[in-house]
Every structure is written in structure tokens, then in C-alpha cells.
Design a protein around this motif. Structure first.
Motif, PDB file in Angstrom:
ATOM      1  N   GLY A 136      58.958  45.939  42.654  1.00  0.00           N
ATOM      2  CA  GLY A 136      57.802  45.983  41.438  1.00  0.00           C
ATOM      3  C   GLY A 136      57.129  47.190  42.122  1.00  0.00           C
ATOM      4  N   THR A 137      55.597  46.633  41.171  1.00  0.00           N
ATOM      5  CA  THR A 137      54.318  47.164  41.828  1.00  0.00           C
ATOM      6  C   THR A 137      53.573  46.212  42.565  1.00  0.00           C
ATOM      7  OG1 THR A 137      54.955  49.436  41.038  1.00  0.00           O
ATOM      8  CG2 THR A 137      52.378  48.625  41.558  1.00  0.00           C
ATOM      9  N   ASP A 147      58.319  49.481  38.079  1.00  0.00           N
ATOM     10  CA  ASP A 147      58.262  50.341  39.171  1.00  0.00           C
ATOM     11  C   ASP A 147      56.850  51.638  38.867  1.00  0.00           C
ATOM     12  OD1 ASP A 147      58.187  53.414  37.834  1.00  0.00           O
ATOM     13  OD2 ASP A 147      59.314  52.716  37.507  1.00  0.00           O
ATOM     14  N   ARG A 148      56.293  51.620  39.596  1.00  0.00           N
ATOM     15  CA  ARG A 148      54.618  52.509  40.115  1.00  0.00           C
ATOM     16  C   ARG A 148      54.126  53.236  39.266  1.00  0.00           C
ATOM     17  NH1 ARG A 148      52.575  54.084  46.202  1.00  0.00           N
ATOM     18  NH2 ARG A 148      54.889  55.452  45.490  1.00  0.00           N
ATOM     19  N   ASP A 149      55.454  54.064  39.233  1.00  0.00           N
ATOM     20  CA  ASP A 149      55.142  55.499  37.884  1.00  0.00           C
ATOM     21  C   ASP A 149      54.834  54.824  36.911  1.00  0.00           C
ATOM     22  OD1 ASP A 149      56.150  57.268  40.049  1.00  0.00           O
ATOM     23  OD2 ASP A 149      58.085  57.476  39.212  1.00  0.00           O
ATOM     24  N   PRO A 172      54.558  50.106  45.905  1.00  0.00           N
ATOM     25  CA  PRO A 172      55.827  49.086  45.922  1.00  0.00           C
ATOM     26  C   PRO A 172      55.634  47.968  46.209  1.00  0.00           C
ATOM     27  CG  PRO A 172      56.185  51.525  47.022  1.00  0.00           C
ATOM     28  CD  PRO A 172      54.654  50.807  46.997  1.00  0.00           C
TER      29      PRO A 172
END
Length: 175
Positions: A119-120, A18-20, A115
Motif C-alpha cells: 500500500g502507501t 497504491d501510491r498513485d 510505498p
């Protein structure tokens, strides 16, 4: 392509995280030195965690033709969790560009995160100039070869960028 055109090099990769998670990695200003063939180490100059606009850090670099040099970078764009950019200046006046000025950087580097398919998508790139850099010295020595020199440097940068992206991808996907 000529130096005055502010040439760019960039690569991107899909990361199954994930982006975070990816954002936390790209905001670690010391992380690229783990993967870059040129950037050897980074030292924060300001006590700003998390990063803020204007945060400064010192970079130590090595290139077979230029030897060792030091830079100072300034965070010039920070959009959590999608964009981080920093302007790099010649800290010691080694390349003849006058006093260090983030408004006239030797290069501006950036990460962009979006995003992407669960995923990213991580894009990493650099824009050369407008300030002088080691590339300027090579062009000064052989101005008739400027376009070939710039092309060669962009290929070197793309390779290092891809190495950095691959390293971040491995770390992010390991969790």
C-alpha cells in the motif's frame, strides 16, 4: 518549544491503496477542508491542473479563539508521486507580519508518500513559522506562557492532521 524553533507536528497512516491513488487525493487541494476542523474551504487561484511549483490557492479558516481568517498558499515542493508541500501566508496582514511572502510563511504543510507493504505510507505534517500567524498573537498576549501555548497548538494541529489522514485513508481504500 518556542515559536522561533519552528515547531512541527506530523502524523502518518498506512493506506491499503497504491501510491498513485493516494497521490491523486492529496493533490486535490480542496480535499483537506472536508476533514479539517479548522480549514473550512479552499479556492484555486491559478488554473494549473495538475498542480505545478508555484500554484496558488486561497484558504478560509476558523478557530474558536481567532475567528475567521484567509490565507494564500503556494506550492513550494512537488515531486510526483511522493511529496507535496505548500507555504501558507497571512493574506490580509491580520497577524502583523508585513506583506505576504512565501519565503517567510506562517506555516509550511506537506504530504509525503512512500510505498509500504503493498500500500502507501502517507505522512502529513506542518512546520510553524518563521512568519507570524495566529499563534504569534496568542504568544504576544501571554509571552510567559509561550511554551504551553505552542504545545497546545501542536496538539490541536496533530488532531486535525490525523482527521485529514483518516479521511484520505477512507476515500483511498474505498477505491
Amino acid at each position: 518549544m518556542r515559536y522561533a524553533d519552528h515547531p512541527t507536528a506530523e502524523c502518518e497512516v498506512h493506506i491499503e491503496a497504491d501510491r498513485d491513488r493516494v497521490w491523486d487525493l492529496v493533490c486535490d487541494i480542496q480535499l483537506p477542508a472536508r476533514f479539517s476542523p479548522e480549514l473550512r474551504r479552499v479556492r484555486p487561484l491559478d488554473d494549473t491542473v495538475p498542480l505545478t511549483q508555484g500554484t496558488r490557492f486561497e484558504g478560509h479558516n476558523h478557530h474558536p479563539f481567532l475567528g475567521e481568517w484567509r490565507t494564500i498558499s503556494y506550492v513550494v515542493e512537488l515531486t510526483v508521486p511522493s511529496a507535496l508541500a505548500w507555504a501558507v501566508v497571512d493574506a490580509d496582514g491580520r497577524f502583523g507580519g508585513g506583506p505576504p511572502d512565501p519565503a517567510n510563511p506562517a506555516a509550511t504543510w506537506r504530504f509525503d508518500l512512500t510505498p509500504d507493504a503493498g500500500g502507501t505510507r502517507l505522512r502529513h505534517g506542518v512546520r510553524i513559522g518563521p512568519g507570524r500567524s495566529g499563534l504569534s498573537l496568542a504568544i504576544d498576549r501571554s509571552p510567559e506562557r509561550e511554551e504551553a501555548i505552542v504545545r497546545h497548538r501542536l496538539a490541536e494541529l496533530r488532531s486535525g492532521i490525523q482527521d485529514t489522514l483518516d479521511g484520505i485513508k477512507r476515500l483511498a481504500e474505498l477505491g
